[in-house]
Design a protein around this motif. Structure first.
Motif, PDB file in Angstrom:
ATOM      1  N   GLN A 124       0.778  -1.169   0.215  1.00  0.00           N
ATOM      2  CA  GLN A 124       0.003  -0.090   0.104  1.00  0.00           C
ATOM      3  C   GLN A 124       1.015   1.277   0.029  1.00  0.00           C
ATOM      4  O   GLN A 124       0.538   2.442  -0.506  1.00  0.00           O
ATOM      5  N   LEU A 147       1.665   2.407  -3.628  1.00  0.00           N
ATOM      6  CA  LEU A 147       0.623   2.532  -4.595  1.00  0.00           C
ATOM      7  C   LEU A 147       0.610   3.811  -5.352  1.00  0.00           C
ATOM      8  O   LEU A 147       0.243   4.172  -6.386  1.00  0.00           O
ATOM      9  N   GLN A 172      -7.346  -5.539  -5.454  1.00  0.00           N
ATOM     10  CA  GLN A 172      -6.640  -4.028  -5.140  1.00  0.00           C
ATOM     11  C   GLN A 172      -5.990  -3.356  -6.346  1.00  0.00           C
ATOM     12  O   GLN A 172      -6.660  -2.350  -6.818  1.00  0.00           O
ATOM     13  N   ASN A 173      -5.286  -4.130  -6.915  1.00  0.00           N
ATOM     14  CA  ASN A 173      -4.661  -3.627  -8.174  1.00  0.00           C
ATOM     15  C   ASN A 173      -5.607  -3.233  -9.415  1.00  0.00           C
ATOM     16  O   ASN A 173      -5.563  -2.285  -9.870  1.00  0.00           O
TER      17      ASN A 173
END
Length: 280
Positions: free
Chosen positions: A125, A128, A215-216
């Motif tokens: 995270q 990111l 998430q990605n």
């Protein structure tokens, strides 16, 4: 002596029975999901639970998921494409890096490996935002290529395969060098075949991680036509929230590739984990 053998056999029976009960507890949610995908909507929350549906609606539910107003087949294909390509590239990159760190001697190789290993301690995270800005500037944002590149480099895969490459006896490497083979030939003809169970294990794990990644794709994809199955499930759930039979049919469809991959590769996974345990 005879009493000891009898006690040992009873012990095995009790352990097997306990493991069977525990395995059922883990399987119950999956069985409920599977049977729910076969039901009509009004039977979904009937109590007691109907493990075998009285009114079968399987064909209609799965037809609505796959051929309804949502292009589920497109999301499915996107996930297969991203997962397969990411897994293939990640296995190649991690294997080469692992061989280099274990069998190619050069100055500061250990320090370089420690630096690579240290990056594993950085939470994903935390990187990111820099990744997001970088991808927007170089044109990888909102593309499958960007997702593939993110998953293609794995510190964990490099570390895992390096441990297996270190188990390859140095005499094989030296003998091949005496015969005139370079590191490329040694890697392909000697090293890689000897660590094949470990590579197969990592490939299966990489495929599962990529397939389940939410998430990605959520951050780096914007176009609906590029959505993977995880984003599609979220979208499908929000638009069909009142129809649990359809949501369960979509969920069952989403995990089928994972089951197929595991069934095909379970022998390699068990062999790889067993070899890892012996090394440990």
């Amino acid at each position: 002596m005879e009493n000891t053998a009898v006690k040992r056999e009873w012990g095995k029976v009790i352990v097997t029975a306990v493991m069977f009960v525990v395995s059922l507890l883990f399987l119950l949610p999956f069985l409920w999901m599977l049977t729910t995908s076969f039901k009509i909507e009004k039977d979904v929350f009937v109590y007691p639970i109907q493990w075998i549906p009285k009114h079968w609606h399987a064909a209609e539910n799965y037809k609505e998921v796959w051929m309804g107003k949502y292009p589920f087949y497109l999301y499915y294909w996107n996930s297969i494409k991203v997962s397969v390509v990411t897994t293939a590239i990640s296995c190649i990159v991690s294997s080469l890096a692992a061989y280099g760190f274990s069998k190619v001697q050069f100055k500061a190789s250990k320090w370089l490996f420690m630096i690579v290993l240290a990056t594993y301690m950085v939470p994903g995270q935390a990187t990111l935002i820099p990744q997001f800005i970088l991808y927007r500037n170089i044109g990888l944002f909102d593309s499958h290529l960007g997702l593939i590149i993110i998953g293609s480099f794995s510190v964990l895969g490099t570390f895992m395969l390096r441990q297996f490459f270190m188990g390859v006896h140095q005499d094989y490497i030296e003998s091949a060098k005496i015969d005139g083979a370079g590191h490329g030939r040694i890697f392909w003809s000697i090293g890689l075949p000897l660590v094949r169970p470990a590579v197969a294990t990592y490939a299966i794990l990489r495929f599962i991680w990529t397939w389940n990644d939410y998430q990605n794709p959520l951050i780096f994809l914007r176009s609906d036509k590029l959505f993977t199955i995880q984003l599609a499930m979220q979208k499908f759930t929000s638009l069909s929230g009142e129809f649990y039979s359809l949501i369960m049919a979509a969920a069952v469809s989403a995990i089928v590739p994972l089951l197929v991959i595991f069934i095909i590769g379970q022998k390699s996974v068990i062999e790889g984990i067993a070899l890892g345990g012996v090394k440990g």
